[in-house]
Enzyme design. Sequence first.
Site, PDB file in Angstrom:
ATOM      1  N   THR A   1       0.802  -1.221   0.000  1.00 45.01           N
ATOM      2  CA  THR A   1       0.000   0.000   0.000  1.00 45.01           C
ATOM      3  C   THR A   1       0.834   1.270   0.000  1.00 45.01           C
ATOM      4  O   THR A   1       0.568   2.218  -0.739  1.00 45.01           O
ATOM      5  CB  THR A   1      -0.920   0.020   1.233  1.00 45.01           C
ATOM      6  OG1 THR A   1      -1.752  -1.138   1.220  1.00 45.01           O
ATOM      7  CG2 THR A   1      -1.793   1.259   1.252  1.00 45.01           C
TER       8      THR A   1
ATOM      9  N   ASP B   1      -8.222   3.180  -0.510  1.00 34.52           N
ATOM     10  CA  ASP B   1      -7.126   3.892   0.159  1.00 34.52           C
ATOM     11  C   ASP B   1      -6.719   5.177  -0.566  1.00 34.52           C
ATOM     12  O   ASP B   1      -5.531   5.467  -0.720  1.00 34.52           O
ATOM     13  CB  ASP B   1      -5.908   2.979   0.320  1.00 34.52           C
ATOM     14  CG  ASP B   1      -6.152   1.826   1.274  1.00 34.52           C
ATOM     15  OD1 ASP B   1      -7.248   1.776   1.850  1.00 34.52           O
ATOM     16  OD2 ASP B   1      -5.261   0.982   1.420  1.00 34.52           O
TER      17      ASP B   1
ATOM     18  N   ASP C   1     -12.133   2.119   2.721  1.00 41.08           N
ATOM     19  CA  ASP C   1     -11.191   2.780   3.632  1.00 41.08           C
ATOM     20  C   ASP C   1     -10.479   3.937   2.934  1.00 41.08           C
ATOM     21  O   ASP C   1      -9.273   4.139   3.109  1.00 41.08           O
ATOM     22  CB  ASP C   1     -10.139   1.778   4.139  1.00 41.08           C
ATOM     23  CG  ASP C   1     -10.751   0.584   4.841  1.00 41.08           C
ATOM     24  OD1 ASP C   1     -11.876   0.694   5.345  1.00 41.08           O
ATOM     25  OD2 ASP C   1     -10.096  -0.481   4.873  1.00 41.08           O
TER      26      ASP C   1
END
Length: 325
Positions: free
Chosen positions: A109, A161, A184
């Site tokens: 990520t 994200d 999220d």
Amino acid sequence: MRKLICFVCAICGIITAQAKNYDNPDTLFVARDGTGEFRNINEAIEVCRAFMEYHKVIFVKKGTYKEKLVIPQSLTNIEICGEDRDNTIITWDDHANIVYAPTGKGMGTFRTFTLKIQGSKITLKNITVENNAARLGQAVALHTEGDQLTFINCRFLGHQDTIYTGNAKTRLFFKDCYIEGTTDFIFGPSTAWFEGCDIFCKANSYITAASTPQDVPYGYIFDNCRITCDKDVDKVYLGRPWRDYGYTLFMNCELPRGIRPEGWHQWRPEAVKTARYLEYNNRGEGAATDQRVSWSRQLTKKEAQQITLERVFTINDNWNPSYAK
């Protein structure tokens, strides 16, 4: 050898002279069509002097800038201002499952950002930051690590994200911004105030995943924001606790029908014992409180009146970005 030394000194002299040409508080101009001093935003960032005490503007003309940008920790007091929010676009397309050459494994990520801001006292205005990767994994558009960051009339586009607020005890202020994503898509440990922002949910999933540390009194605060959902999206949670003590507050916001009646998702059973999930004076079909999870809480009017920019952002000093409102 003497010739080599002279050549190196000459090159260093050219670079130093070039940097000094821009060592002033004037505006730098970036344009993809060649009409500015620079064709890429990164080129303008590189000539900025470290730890500036004056305000320098990098004005970015309309265009699409395919750049993976880092504003280093040494840079302060820089404003990146787009000519037109919707038509001045910084874009990149990394995602977590791309093979990362040094390891031969997925990128993960936290390397996927389009723009990483490590410096403090940085402002973005009237510009779009986009991670244009397909939905193949986490893909961060904005990754922040610096303190006293301000975002005014910006767009942040992505899927999972989209915005990662990466450092605890750092403060971020978002004013009149548009933020979209799937899962999220606002996450991390920072203290961030979202004022008058449009939050667009592209899938049945979760808006926030706060990881506010126990000793930090405030995490994410959404004030006078408008949440909307894509068509056929009808099962959205306001948040889920990524770590213990996560703090998220929605107040004076418009919540659509697509928000789940329970409001918040458990995710990690142990985290609900410490999660600080709050609401106050919201409106819309998704604002009903009668079915909210028992471990969330509605603020009283007196409590809500104590939630101010001054109070929330008094962590390391008395920074107050109210001038940007």
